[in-house]
Design a protein around this motif. Structure first.
Motif, PDB file in Angstrom:
ATOM      1  N   LYS A   1      15.789  60.819  52.947  1.00 49.14           N
ATOM      2  CA  LYS A   1      15.655  59.522  53.589  1.00 49.14           C
ATOM      3  C   LYS A   1      14.332  58.882  53.198  1.00 49.14           C
ATOM      4  O   LYS A   1      13.386  59.551  52.829  1.00 49.14           O
ATOM      5  CB  LYS A   1      15.740  59.657  55.106  1.00 49.14           C
ATOM      6  CG  LYS A   1      17.120  60.027  55.590  1.00 49.14           C
ATOM      7  CD  LYS A   1      17.212  59.908  57.063  1.00 49.14           C
ATOM      8  CE  LYS A   1      18.657  60.173  57.498  1.00 49.14           C
ATOM      9  NZ  LYS A   1      18.808  59.924  58.924  1.00 49.14           N
TER      10      LYS A   1
ATOM     11  N   GLU B   1      19.300  56.629  54.033  1.00 55.02           N
ATOM     12  CA  GLU B   1      19.630  57.590  52.975  1.00 55.02           C
ATOM     13  C   GLU B   1      19.497  56.918  51.609  1.00 55.02           C
ATOM     14  O   GLU B   1      19.757  55.728  51.467  1.00 55.02           O
ATOM     15  CB  GLU B   1      21.063  58.095  53.150  1.00 55.02           C
ATOM     16  CG  GLU B   1      21.271  58.959  54.365  1.00 55.02           C
ATOM     17  CD  GLU B   1      20.655  60.346  54.236  1.00 55.02           C
ATOM     18  OE1 GLU B   1      20.344  60.783  53.112  1.00 55.02           O
ATOM     19  OE2 GLU B   1      20.475  60.982  55.282  1.00 55.02           O
ATOM     20  N   GLN B   2      19.115  57.695  50.611  1.00 53.97           N
ATOM     21  CA  GLN B   2      18.958  57.138  49.272  1.00 53.97           C
ATOM     22  C   GLN B   2      20.289  56.641  48.719  1.00 53.97           C
ATOM     23  O   GLN B   2      20.322  55.687  47.942  1.00 53.97           O
ATOM     24  CB  GLN B   2      18.335  58.146  48.328  1.00 53.97           C
ATOM     25  CG  GLN B   2      17.946  57.516  47.002  1.00 53.97           C
ATOM     26  CD  GLN B   2      17.079  58.400  46.144  1.00 53.97           C
ATOM     27  OE1 GLN B   2      16.902  59.576  46.431  1.00 53.97           O
ATOM     28  NE2 GLN B   2      16.554  57.844  45.091  1.00 53.97           N
ATOM     29  N   THR B   3      21.405  57.207  49.141  1.00 54.92           N
ATOM     30  CA  THR B   3      22.718  56.736  48.674  1.00 54.92           C
ATOM     31  C   THR B   3      22.978  55.304  49.133  1.00 54.92           C
ATOM     32  O   THR B   3      23.582  54.523  48.403  1.00 54.92           O
ATOM     33  CB  THR B   3      23.843  57.662  49.168  1.00 54.92           C
ATOM     34  OG1 THR B   3      23.764  57.776  50.592  1.00 54.92           O
ATOM     35  CG2 THR B   3      23.748  59.039  48.543  1.00 54.92           C
TER      36      THR B   3
END
Length: 66
Positions: free
Chosen positions: A2, A20-22
């Motif tokens: 995160k 989140e990086q996604t």
């Protein structure tokens, strides 16, 4: 992992913390589009036009400045 997503818009800058990086990658893929959107906290959020975007791992120390 995160961190904080930083979105530059026409007249503002939006900081999204604890993301989140996604989700950041999903927003990044929409750079330059008229309507950038993603799902945050089980809700669809629309930001409008966003470009560019940046990622800062972990949280930003607002007292220090980054």
């Amino acid at each position: 992992m995160k961190g904080t997503a930083i979105l530059f818009q026409e007249k503002s800058i939006t900081f999204i913390e604890d993301v989140e990086q996604t989700v950041f990658e999903e927003i990044k893929d929409q750079c330059g589009c008229d309507q950038c959107s993603c799902k945050l906290n089980n809700k669809i959020v629309t930001f409008g036009s966003v470009s560019p975007v940046f990622w800062h791992e972990d949280e930003i120390d607002w007292d220090y400045g980054y």
